[in-house]
Design a protein around this motif. Sequence first.
Motif, PDB file in Angstrom:
ATOM      1  N   LEU A  12       0.829  -1.199   0.000  1.00  0.00           N
ATOM      2  CA  LEU A  12       0.000   0.000   0.000  1.00  0.00           C
ATOM      3  C   LEU A  12       0.866   1.252   0.000  1.00  0.00           C
ATOM      4  CD1 LEU A  12      -2.995   0.644  -0.005  1.00  0.00           C
ATOM      5  CD2 LEU A  12      -2.892   0.937   2.461  1.00  0.00           C
ATOM      6  N   LYS A  13       1.962   1.145   0.707  1.00  0.00           N
ATOM      7  CA  LYS A  13       2.900   2.283   0.702  1.00  0.00           C
ATOM      8  C   LYS A  13       3.405   2.552  -0.716  1.00  0.00           C
ATOM      9  CE  LYS A  13       6.154   2.184   3.921  1.00  0.00           C
ATOM     10  NZ  LYS A  13       6.239   3.290   4.901  1.00  0.00           N
ATOM     11  N   LYS A  14       3.771   1.480  -1.382  1.00  0.00           N
ATOM     12  CA  LYS A  14       4.307   1.655  -2.737  1.00  0.00           C
ATOM     13  C   LYS A  14       3.230   2.173  -3.688  1.00  0.00           C
ATOM     14  CE  LYS A  14       7.791  -1.969  -2.352  1.00  0.00           C
ATOM     15  NZ  LYS A  14       8.056  -3.381  -2.708  1.00  0.00           N
ATOM     16  N   VAL A  15       2.048   1.641  -3.528  1.00  0.00           N
ATOM     17  CA  VAL A  15       0.948   2.098  -4.376  1.00  0.00           C
ATOM     18  C   VAL A  15       0.745   3.597  -4.180  1.00  0.00           C
ATOM     19  CG1 VAL A  15      -1.551   2.023  -4.621  1.00  0.00           C
ATOM     20  CG2 VAL A  15      -0.240  -0.098  -4.587  1.00  0.00           C
ATOM     21  N   GLN A  16       0.762   3.979  -2.941  1.00  0.00           N
ATOM     22  CA  GLN A  16       0.549   5.387  -2.638  1.00  0.00           C
ATOM     23  C   GLN A  16       1.642   6.252  -3.264  1.00  0.00           C
ATOM     24  OE1 GLN A  16      -2.067   6.641  -1.328  1.00  0.00           O
ATOM     25  NE2 GLN A  16      -1.244   8.725  -1.462  1.00  0.00           N
ATOM     26  N   GLU A  17       2.870   5.762  -3.173  1.00  0.00           N
ATOM     27  CA  GLU A  17       3.981   6.512  -3.774  1.00  0.00           C
ATOM     28  C   GLU A  17       3.823   6.604  -5.284  1.00  0.00           C
ATOM     29  OE1 GLU A  17       6.611   8.213  -2.255  1.00  0.00           O
ATOM     30  OE2 GLU A  17       5.134   7.880  -0.673  1.00  0.00           O
ATOM     31  N   ALA A  18       3.254   5.533  -5.840  1.00  0.00           N
ATOM     32  CA  ALA A  18       3.097   5.514  -7.291  1.00  0.00           C
ATOM     33  C   ALA A  18       1.984   6.441  -7.762  1.00  0.00           C
ATOM     34  CB  ALA A  18       2.818   4.085  -7.757  1.00  0.00           C
ATOM     35  N   LEU A  19       1.090   6.771  -6.841  1.00  0.00           N
ATOM     36  CA  LEU A  19      -0.064   7.588  -7.230  1.00  0.00           C
ATOM     37  C   LEU A  19       0.125   9.062  -6.918  1.00  0.00           C
ATOM     38  CD1 LEU A  19      -2.994   5.347  -5.926  1.00  0.00           C
ATOM     39  CD2 LEU A  19      -2.184   5.564  -8.274  1.00  0.00           C
ATOM     40  N   LYS A  20       0.836   9.330  -5.857  1.00  0.00           N
ATOM     41  CA  LYS A  20       0.741  10.675  -5.290  1.00  0.00           C
ATOM     42  C   LYS A  20       1.339  11.741  -6.203  1.00  0.00           C
ATOM     43  CE  LYS A  20       4.970  10.929  -2.817  1.00  0.00           C
ATOM     44  NZ  LYS A  20       6.008  11.447  -2.442  1.00  0.00           N
ATOM     45  N   ASP A  21       2.284  11.345  -7.082  1.00  0.00           N
ATOM     46  CA  ASP A  21       2.862  12.365  -7.949  1.00  0.00           C
ATOM     47  C   ASP A  21       1.910  12.768  -9.063  1.00  0.00           C
ATOM     48  OD1 ASP A  21       5.096  12.552  -6.531  1.00  0.00           O
ATOM     49  OD2 ASP A  21       6.321  11.242  -7.784  1.00  0.00           O
ATOM     50  N   ILE A  22       1.065  11.849  -9.420  1.00  0.00           N
ATOM     51  CA  ILE A  22       0.259  12.087 -10.617  1.00  0.00           C
ATOM     52  C   ILE A  22      -1.118  12.641 -10.265  1.00  0.00           C
ATOM     53  CG2 ILE A  22      -0.900   9.869 -10.951  1.00  0.00           C
ATOM     54  CD1 ILE A  22       0.386  10.000 -13.815  1.00  0.00           C
ATOM     55  N   VAL A  23      -1.589  12.273  -9.107  1.00  0.00           N
ATOM     56  CA  VAL A  23      -2.881  12.823  -8.689  1.00  0.00           C
ATOM     57  C   VAL A  23      -2.768  13.395  -7.277  1.00  0.00           C
ATOM     58  CG1 VAL A  23      -4.495  11.563 -10.103  1.00  0.00           C
ATOM     59  CG2 VAL A  23      -3.550  10.475  -8.098  1.00  0.00           C
ATOM     60  N   HIS A  44      -5.217  16.553 -17.344  1.00  0.00           N
ATOM     61  CA  HIS A  44      -6.102  15.650 -18.065  1.00  0.00           C
ATOM     62  C   HIS A  44      -5.426  15.001 -19.278  1.00  0.00           C
ATOM     63  CE1 HIS A  44     -10.172  17.169 -16.351  1.00  0.00           C
ATOM     64  NE2 HIS A  44      -9.223  17.111 -15.460  1.00  0.00           N
ATOM     65  N   VAL A  45      -4.188  14.718 -19.123  1.00  0.00           N
ATOM     66  CA  VAL A  45      -3.460  14.055 -20.196  1.00  0.00           C
ATOM     67  C   VAL A  45      -3.280  12.577 -19.877  1.00  0.00           C
ATOM     68  CG1 VAL A  45      -1.213  13.907 -21.313  1.00  0.00           C
ATOM     69  CG2 VAL A  45      -2.281  16.118 -20.974  1.00  0.00           C
ATOM     70  N   SER A  46      -3.161  12.292 -18.626  1.00  0.00           N
ATOM     71  CA  SER A  46      -2.967  10.897 -18.249  1.00  0.00           C
ATOM     72  C   SER A  46      -4.022  10.498 -17.230  1.00  0.00           C
ATOM     73  CB  SER A  46      -1.567  10.693 -17.669  1.00  0.00           C
ATOM     74  OG  SER A  46      -1.432  11.398 -16.468  1.00  0.00           O
ATOM     75  N   LEU A  47      -4.140   9.226 -17.093  1.00  0.00           N
ATOM     76  CA  LEU A  47      -5.152   8.688 -16.188  1.00  0.00           C
ATOM     77  C   LEU A  47      -4.549   7.470 -15.512  1.00  0.00           C
ATOM     78  CD1 LEU A  47      -8.862   8.172 -16.942  1.00  0.00           C
ATOM     79  CD2 LEU A  47      -7.547   6.192 -16.288  1.00  0.00           C
ATOM     80  N   VAL A  48      -4.829   7.356 -14.236  1.00  0.00           N
ATOM     81  CA  VAL A  48      -4.308   6.195 -13.530  1.00  0.00           C
ATOM     82  C   VAL A  48      -5.484   5.404 -12.989  1.00  0.00           C
ATOM     83  CG1 VAL A  48      -4.025   7.494 -11.392  1.00  0.00           C
ATOM     84  CG2 VAL A  48      -2.750   5.394 -11.729  1.00  0.00           C
ATOM     85  N   GLN A  49      -5.318   4.124 -13.070  1.00  0.00           N
ATOM     86  CA  GLN A  49      -6.404   3.272 -12.608  1.00  0.00           C
ATOM     87  C   GLN A  49      -5.801   2.152 -11.771  1.00  0.00           C
ATOM     88  OE1 GLN A  49      -7.677  -0.086 -14.064  1.00  0.00           O
ATOM     89  NE2 GLN A  49      -9.033   0.052 -12.288  1.00  0.00           N
ATOM     90  N   LEU A  50      -6.282   2.076 -10.546  1.00  0.00           N
ATOM     91  CA  LEU A  50      -5.740   1.099  -9.595  1.00  0.00           C
ATOM     92  C   LEU A  50      -6.818   0.098  -9.230  1.00  0.00           C
ATOM     93  CD1 LEU A  50      -3.694   0.237  -7.218  1.00  0.00           C
ATOM     94  CD2 LEU A  50      -5.009   1.850  -5.838  1.00  0.00           C
ATOM     95  N   THR A  51      -6.420  -1.121  -9.180  1.00  0.00           N
ATOM     96  CA  THR A  51      -7.348  -2.153  -8.705  1.00  0.00           C
ATOM     97  C   THR A  51      -6.640  -3.017  -7.672  1.00  0.00           C
ATOM     98  OG1 THR A  51      -8.442  -2.243 -10.846  1.00  0.00           O
ATOM     99  CG2 THR A  51      -8.767  -4.117  -9.382  1.00  0.00           C
TER     100      THR A  51
END
Lengths: 262, 471
Positions: A12-23, A44-51
Amino acid sequence: MFEARLVQGSLLKKVQEALKDIVQEASWDCTSSGLSLQAMDGSHVSLVQLTLRADGFEKYRCDRNLAMGINMGSMSKILKCAGNDDVITLKAEDTSDRLELMFESPKGEKISNYEMKLMDLDCEQLGIPDQEYSCSIKMPSHEFARICRDLSQIGECVVITCTKDGVQFSAKGDMGSGTVKMSQNLGAEKEDDQVTIEMTEPVQLTFAIKYLNMFTKATSLSGSVCLSMSNDVPLVVEYKVEDMGHIKYFLAPKIEDEDNDD
Amino acid sequence: MENFDSYLAAVDELVDDENKLVTYKLVSHQLALPISRAKQVLENYAKHNTGVSVVHTLTGKTSKGLRVSLVREVDLDEAKARLDHVVSSHPYSVQKTKLKDPNPLYSADYEMTKTTLFKCGSCSAIKYSGSKSLTEEEIQQMKDSMKKVTVEDTMVTTKNTSPKNATKKPASQKGITSLFGTKPQKKTSQTDTGLDQNETNKKKEVSTNQEKIQKKTEKQENGPAKQSTKKPSGMNAFVKKGKIDPFAMKAKTSPKAKNSPPKVKSPQQKSSAPSISEEEDNMEIDEVDSPPPIKNEVKTDDLLDEIENQSKKPNPQKKTTPKARNKPKAKKPRTNSGELPAKKRRRIQELSSSSEEASDDDFNDDVIPPSPEPLMAKSGNVIKVGGKNAHKKRVLKSHTYQDKDGSMLTEKKWEEISCSSEEEEPVTNSNKNNGGAPEQTIKTPSPEVKTALKKNKQASIMGFFSKKSSA
């Protein structure tokens, strides 16, 4: 009531790190099948989707679908308080505007509790159609990160050309140009180190490297990354999150524009 | 004996109050007493103060030879018993604590002995009334004489070493560097001698003269040394050479020709009277000093090389001959008569100077032309653009674009279309680009312009994915 206990808290930590820069802010959707998140970056150029599927959690309970509006910066700060070996438990009451985070050290001698205020976010959700891509490239995630990092020194845009010979990343800038070519390599011992290219037709697309560099923040999540491309559709950069889900980044290509730039 | 009591009191102060380990050396130093007297003081003090512990210096003979040991009072008898014959037993130190290991004994006087190392005899009981200290002048004289000696030594060593080095490193460039290396030493030495003689004004002249004289008297080894005296000119020439190299390309042939005469001379004369040839070289260089530097450089360099080669090799004939073969070809045609070269030099100097100027001009020409050319090219472009701008047209255009709500709108507008300028189009067409997909067919000015205008525009992800109705 929502409760999810993740033994491998570092994920979860890594996921968060992977998301926080982009959103900066995102709505975490909690359903009985799992956690998911979809968000666009500010431009609105990129979109991230996490599951994150429910079966990946040691304990998962979601009585009612929840959309938790979370400030990613705050969440990141709190998750940094968790050790890499800690067990992380997320809890939220159905009506509450707070998310509880509990970090248990592996031996259980230390338990930290944090509460984070949730936000009321009005998020646009985009429907992402299932699509067959002309090319899909699997390569070591660190290689991809390296290529993006290197080419970002050269120029702002990277042209990704996928042919049956391999995939080529090239960038041009004021000081010159650079090209990195990856050929298919099935001989590597580790599966993560293999480079596999599946393609039905050659593709050439141009992307802004700065977004790719944000995507590569997820490199630590997975040993390999999968790039899917078709002409004139967004690039998909997918990192697996162990066996419980994935992060997919979508990046709109740069389109050759006969018009001027604004 | 008043003194003695005061000594005891002083020792008592050291031992009792300052809690020091008091050795006879310390007593001697502090009270300015001879060693034997200091020991007496300590012994006396130990007798009167039974509370203190004493370490003795015990000297005696054993079967293996003489043995000197520091022994605590407790072990004194035992240690004495181990000796065949006890020569002496003095107190070494007195202290309040009982020593468990000898370290304090070593460290006690360390600082003191370090500082007083050179005045160890100051408190001695043995005096020589006839001795007196040196005056400062005398000391200065001594130092100067010492310097001279060292300078001479260095001179000799450098002279001896330089040929060795030369033999070790035959490469011509290295030879020059080695010369540079040896040079400063000699210079300094010269200046030193100059200072000694208080002839600071004439230092250089004197030194060079001295050196010349020395070299005349000395043998071939002087070759490199003499070069070193020339070096100032050689150095300058060397430095300048780098700058002017391009010119030298033209001038080279002539200077070489000039150089050739001395070269031819030097190997021949060398065996008989090398010093003379070298002097001649000097003269030549002096003459040339005033004219443009190129010649000096080339000359001196060549000379240096020559002399190096000569001096380096014990049997120079072998190596000079091959060079002589190479160079004479150029030399011979111009240097038929021995005296001509000097005149020729002057002429050539003028020529070369003129050639230099010419080359300077050439350079300027070379430098200047490029800048105008691009200007010309640019200006040409500018003119073209202006020409195209003249062709601006007013056209009624229809624009279709997607509204924020997603509905398609079409507008008709009068627009000015310029065929060439990139800046104006943006203004006119800017209306078109809104998030949606660009579909329009525009009247494209020309294929060239089109490619120029092609730029990668970042599309929005919104254009690819539709919004979810549920959200």
